[in-house]
Design a protein around this motif. Sequence first.
Motif, PDB file in Angstrom:
ATOM      1  N   ASP A  85      42.060 -10.948  21.556  1.00  0.00           N
ATOM      2  CA  ASP A  85      41.867 -12.171  22.331  1.00  0.00           C
ATOM      3  C   ASP A  85      40.397 -12.542  22.444  1.00  0.00           C
ATOM      4  OD1 ASP A  85      44.569 -12.526  22.721  1.00  0.00           O
ATOM      5  OD2 ASP A  85      44.606 -11.474  24.641  1.00  0.00           O
ATOM      6  N   LEU A  86      39.556 -11.576  22.808  1.00  0.00           N
ATOM      7  CA  LEU A  86      38.139 -11.880  22.946  1.00  0.00           C
ATOM      8  C   LEU A  86      37.498 -12.226  21.612  1.00  0.00           C
ATOM      9  CD1 LEU A  86      36.783  -9.366  25.623  1.00  0.00           C
ATOM     10  CD2 LEU A  86      37.374 -11.776  25.881  1.00  0.00           C
ATOM     11  N   ALA A  87      38.045 -11.683  20.538  1.00  0.00           N
ATOM     12  CA  ALA A  87      37.486 -11.957  19.214  1.00  0.00           C
ATOM     13  C   ALA A  87      37.544 -13.444  18.875  1.00  0.00           C
ATOM     14  CB  ALA A  87      38.242 -11.154  18.163  1.00  0.00           C
ATOM     15  N   LYS A  88      38.564 -14.126  19.378  1.00  0.00           N
ATOM     16  CA  LYS A  88      38.762 -15.534  19.016  1.00  0.00           C
ATOM     17  C   LYS A  88      37.587 -16.407  19.435  1.00  0.00           C
ATOM     18  CE  LYS A  88      43.760 -14.989  19.560  1.00  0.00           C
ATOM     19  NZ  LYS A  88      44.946 -15.349  20.384  1.00  0.00           N
ATOM     20  N   ASN A  89      36.940 -16.040  20.543  1.00  0.00           N
ATOM     21  CA  ASN A  89      35.841 -16.859  21.051  1.00  0.00           C
ATOM     22  C   ASN A  89      34.497 -16.160  20.950  1.00  0.00           C
ATOM     23  OD1 ASN A  89      37.503 -19.066  21.949  1.00  0.00           O
ATOM     24  ND2 ASN A  89      38.215 -17.715  23.587  1.00  0.00           N
ATOM     25  N   TYR A  90      34.415 -15.167  20.079  1.00  0.00           N
ATOM     26  CA  TYR A  90      33.163 -14.418  19.936  1.00  0.00           C
ATOM     27  C   TYR A  90      32.365 -14.932  18.740  1.00  0.00           C
ATOM     28  CZ  TYR A  90      29.890 -10.680  18.928  1.00  0.00           C
ATOM     29  OH  TYR A  90      28.743  -9.971  18.657  1.00  0.00           O
ATOM     30  N   GLY A  91      31.051 -14.924  18.894  1.00  0.00           N
ATOM     31  CA  GLY A  91      30.178 -15.284  17.786  1.00  0.00           C
ATOM     32  C   GLY A  91      29.759 -16.741  17.808  1.00  0.00           C
ATOM     33  N   ALA A  92      28.847 -17.071  16.896  1.00  0.00           N
ATOM     34  CA  ALA A  92      28.317 -18.438  16.820  1.00  0.00           C
ATOM     35  C   ALA A  92      29.382 -19.437  16.397  1.00  0.00           C
ATOM     36  CB  ALA A  92      27.136 -18.486  15.845  1.00  0.00           C
ATOM     37  N   LYS A  93      30.362 -18.951  15.610  1.00  0.00           N
ATOM     38  CA  LYS A  93      31.453 -19.817  15.157  1.00  0.00           C
ATOM     39  C   LYS A  93      32.774 -19.229  15.651  1.00  0.00           C
ATOM     40  CE  LYS A  93      29.122 -21.455  10.955  1.00  0.00           C
ATOM     41  NZ  LYS A  93      29.224 -21.553   9.476  1.00  0.00           N
ATOM     42  N   PRO A  94      33.274 -19.694  16.798  1.00  0.00           N
ATOM     43  CA  PRO A  94      34.562 -19.181  17.304  1.00  0.00           C
ATOM     44  C   PRO A  94      35.652 -19.297  16.247  1.00  0.00           C
ATOM     45  CG  PRO A  94      33.494 -20.519  18.962  1.00  0.00           C
ATOM     46  CD  PRO A  94      32.673 -20.680  17.714  1.00  0.00           C
ATOM     47  N   GLY A  95      36.460 -18.269  16.165  1.00  0.00           N
ATOM     48  CA  GLY A  95      37.520 -18.229  15.159  1.00  0.00           C
ATOM     49  C   GLY A  95      37.142 -17.474  13.904  1.00  0.00           C
ATOM     50  N   SER A  96      35.899 -16.971  13.840  1.00  0.00           N
ATOM     51  CA  SER A  96      35.457 -16.244  12.645  1.00  0.00           C
ATOM     52  C   SER A  96      36.063 -14.844  12.566  1.00  0.00           C
ATOM     53  CB  SER A  96      33.931 -16.135  12.629  1.00  0.00           C
ATOM     54  OG  SER A  96      33.324 -17.399  12.556  1.00  0.00           O
ATOM     55  N   TYR A  97      36.335 -14.239  13.739  1.00  0.00           N
ATOM     56  CA  TYR A  97      36.773 -12.845  13.779  1.00  0.00           C
ATOM     57  C   TYR A  97      38.210 -12.736  14.280  1.00  0.00           C
ATOM     58  CZ  TYR A  97      31.751 -12.032  13.414  1.00  0.00           C
ATOM     59  OH  TYR A  97      30.449 -12.037  13.005  1.00  0.00           O
ATOM     60  N   ASP A  98      38.924 -11.751  13.746  1.00  0.00           N
ATOM     61  CA  ASP A  98      40.289 -11.494  14.207  1.00  0.00           C
ATOM     62  C   ASP A  98      40.389 -10.199  15.011  1.00  0.00           C
ATOM     63  OD1 ASP A  98      39.926  -9.696  12.162  1.00  0.00           O
ATOM     64  OD2 ASP A  98      41.705 -10.280  11.018  1.00  0.00           O
ATOM     65  N   GLY A  99      39.272  -9.557  15.269  1.00  0.00           N
ATOM     66  CA  GLY A  99      39.238  -8.356  16.091  1.00  0.00           C
ATOM     67  C   GLY A  99      37.837  -8.143  16.624  1.00  0.00           C
ATOM     68  N   LEU A 100      37.738  -7.476  17.774  1.00  0.00           N
ATOM     69  CA  LEU A 100      36.433  -7.193  18.365  1.00  0.00           C
ATOM     70  C   LEU A 100      36.510  -5.843  19.071  1.00  0.00           C
ATOM     71  CD1 LEU A 100      33.534  -8.042  19.094  1.00  0.00           C
ATOM     72  CD2 LEU A 100      34.480  -9.184  21.121  1.00  0.00           C
ATOM     73  N   TYR A 101      35.815  -4.848  18.511  1.00  0.00           N
ATOM     74  CA  TYR A 101      35.794  -3.520  19.111  1.00  0.00           C
ATOM     75  C   TYR A 101      34.727  -3.463  20.192  1.00  0.00           C
ATOM     76  CZ  TYR A 101      39.039  -1.579  15.705  1.00  0.00           C
ATOM     77  OH  TYR A 101      40.157  -1.304  14.966  1.00  0.00           O
ATOM     78  N   LEU A 102      35.159  -3.032  21.381  1.00  0.00           N
ATOM     79  CA  LEU A 102      34.289  -2.982  22.553  1.00  0.00           C
ATOM     80  C   LEU A 102      34.175  -1.552  23.049  1.00  0.00           C
ATOM     81  CD1 LEU A 102      35.987  -5.977  24.357  1.00  0.00           C
ATOM     82  CD2 LEU A 102      33.745  -6.041  23.252  1.00  0.00           C
ATOM     83  N   PRO A 103      32.977  -1.129  23.481  1.00  0.00           N
ATOM     84  CA  PRO A 103      32.818   0.238  23.991  1.00  0.00           C
ATOM     85  C   PRO A 103      33.613   0.437  25.280  1.00  0.00           C
ATOM     86  CG  PRO A 103      30.797  -1.040  24.277  1.00  0.00           C
ATOM     87  CD  PRO A 103      31.712  -1.873  23.456  1.00  0.00           C
ATOM     88  N   ARG A 104      34.345   1.550  25.345  1.00  0.00           N
ATOM     89  CA  ARG A 104      35.175   1.855  26.499  1.00  0.00           C
ATOM     90  C   ARG A 104      34.793   3.158  27.184  1.00  0.00           C
ATOM     91  NH1 ARG A 104      35.407  -2.068  27.871  1.00  0.00           N
ATOM     92  NH2 ARG A 104      36.756  -3.798  27.320  1.00  0.00           N
ATOM     93  N   ALA A 105      34.252   4.107  26.440  1.00  0.00           N
ATOM     94  CA  ALA A 105      33.841   5.379  27.041  1.00  0.00           C
ATOM     95  C   ALA A 105      32.813   6.046  26.146  1.00  0.00           C
ATOM     96  CB  ALA A 105      35.036   6.308  27.238  1.00  0.00           C
ATOM     97  N   THR A 106      31.869   6.736  26.768  1.00  0.00           N
ATOM     98  CA  THR A 106      30.897   7.544  26.039  1.00  0.00           C
ATOM     99  C   THR A 106      30.929   8.964  26.579  1.00  0.00           C
ATOM    100  OG1 THR A 106      29.436   5.640  25.649  1.00  0.00           O
ATOM    101  CG2 THR A 106      28.473   7.830  25.426  1.00  0.00           C
ATOM    102  N   PHE A 107      31.124   9.917  25.676  1.00  0.00           N
ATOM    103  CA  PHE A 107      31.123  11.335  26.036  1.00  0.00           C
ATOM    104  C   PHE A 107      29.801  11.939  25.571  1.00  0.00           C
ATOM    105  CE2 PHE A 107      35.518  10.079  25.683  1.00  0.00           C
ATOM    106  CZ  PHE A 107      36.131  10.726  26.740  1.00  0.00           C
ATOM    107  N   TYR A 108      29.083  12.544  26.493  1.00  0.00           N
ATOM    108  CA  TYR A 108      27.775  13.109  26.182  1.00  0.00           C
ATOM    109  C   TYR A 108      27.951  14.570  25.772  1.00  0.00           C
ATOM    110  CZ  TYR A 108      26.273   8.825  28.412  1.00  0.00           C
ATOM    111  OH  TYR A 108      26.091   7.496  28.720  1.00  0.00           O
ATOM    112  N   THR A 109      28.105  14.775  24.489  1.00  0.00           N
ATOM    113  CA  THR A 109      28.426  16.101  23.959  1.00  0.00           C
ATOM    114  C   THR A 109      27.200  16.977  23.771  1.00  0.00           C
ATOM    115  OG1 THR A 109      28.227  15.298  21.687  1.00  0.00           O
ATOM    116  CG2 THR A 109      30.401  15.158  22.718  1.00  0.00           C
ATOM    117  N   GLY A 110      26.036  16.367  23.607  1.00  0.00           N
ATOM    118  CA  GLY A 110      24.880  17.113  23.141  1.00  0.00           C
ATOM    119  C   GLY A 110      24.950  17.252  21.625  1.00  0.00           C
ATOM    120  N   GLU A 111      23.934  17.893  21.058  1.00  0.00           N
ATOM    121  CA  GLU A 111      23.829  17.982  19.597  1.00  0.00           C
ATOM    122  C   GLU A 111      24.655  19.155  19.080  1.00  0.00           C
ATOM    123  OE1 GLU A 111      20.354  17.275  16.253  1.00  0.00           O
ATOM    124  OE2 GLU A 111      19.819  18.023  18.230  1.00  0.00           O
ATOM    125  N   ILE A 112      25.962  18.894  18.855  1.00  0.00           N
ATOM    126  CA  ILE A 112      26.864  19.954  18.382  1.00  0.00           C
ATOM    127  C   ILE A 112      27.338  19.697  16.955  1.00  0.00           C
ATOM    128  CG2 ILE A 112      27.575  20.700  20.664  1.00  0.00           C
ATOM    129  CD1 ILE A 112      30.053  18.989  20.432  1.00  0.00           C
TER     130      ILE A 112
END
Length: 353
Positions: A85-112
Amino acid sequence: MQTHSLPPFSCSISSNMPELLWSLGGTLAITTYQAGKLIFISSVNNKEIIQLPRQYDKAMGLAVHQNKLAVATQYEVQVLANSNDLAKNYGAKPGSYDGLYLPRATFYTGEIDLHDMAWGNEGLWAVNTRFSCLSLINEEYSFKSKWIPSFITDLTPDDRCHLNGMAMERGKPKYVTALGSTNVTKGWRSKVQNGGVVIDVESKEIIVSGLPMPHSPRIYDGKLYALCSATSELICVDTTAGKYEVITKLNGFLRGMCKKDDILFLGLSKLRQNSSTFRDLPINREALSCGIAAIHLPTGKQIGFIHYENSVEEIYDVQFLDNLRRPSILNTLREEHRRALVTETNSFWSINE
């Protein structure tokens, strides 16, 4: 005569790659830890390839499940979710994208040094290379250790066998690959060209040994496939007999594999010429390009390619985003993600007052 340098991420492609991606109805997602990018590769109107790179420091393993995507970075694992849904109105030209990945969680693992990742019945699994174990991404600890090879005696951060690849079956890890079966710090380096193994997770038995740097084990149609990186070979493993068959041989350090229909997409990397681990490999003079190879699995023939001319020299993972012809992505470096509001029933772009 004046010459002009190529723009970043320039690549040459086989004439059929745009049509191939278009016909498969999806987008390739690749990680390149050398360039620190997650890149979406899409086909536009059946004739053109378009790329969308986003910054993720030392981007490695990718996991895709339904509308979710997770990427392992140098110190974190970030989980994103797609909003059509958000992809439809995202970007300089609405309708350009059919999907939009958004950050939902960040796990701080350290350098493993996380490598392959995949969602399973218990959550997000990750190959924890530094601690030589399979782990679950966890909000309480850097990771939750779930499995270690039988020859590893201590859960310590010293990369004893370079555990790297994981094949899932029925929601849990079935096979793993490692560059050695050693139990000392970086012991795998002593036999890097022929010390690789495939291990059955449940029994902890080594089912194939003597492999040249195995990576990216995957189960497709009930068969186990893997990449022998040091010899640039795609192989099919007979898990009962402990043998393997070479399906095809390419020119490049193979790592990263996904399948859509009858097509495998394989990642090819250049060799690090200043690395003692890589410079003596059999493919040292052959691994001169980086990109993606499309392989027709029933015949083993290469039917398409993408070769990077600059910017990208090493690829780690390759995944296919089904039913998304041109998705976009917002990482946490882009302030736009803060305006993206998604509920269980609706989605909104907030307005700054």
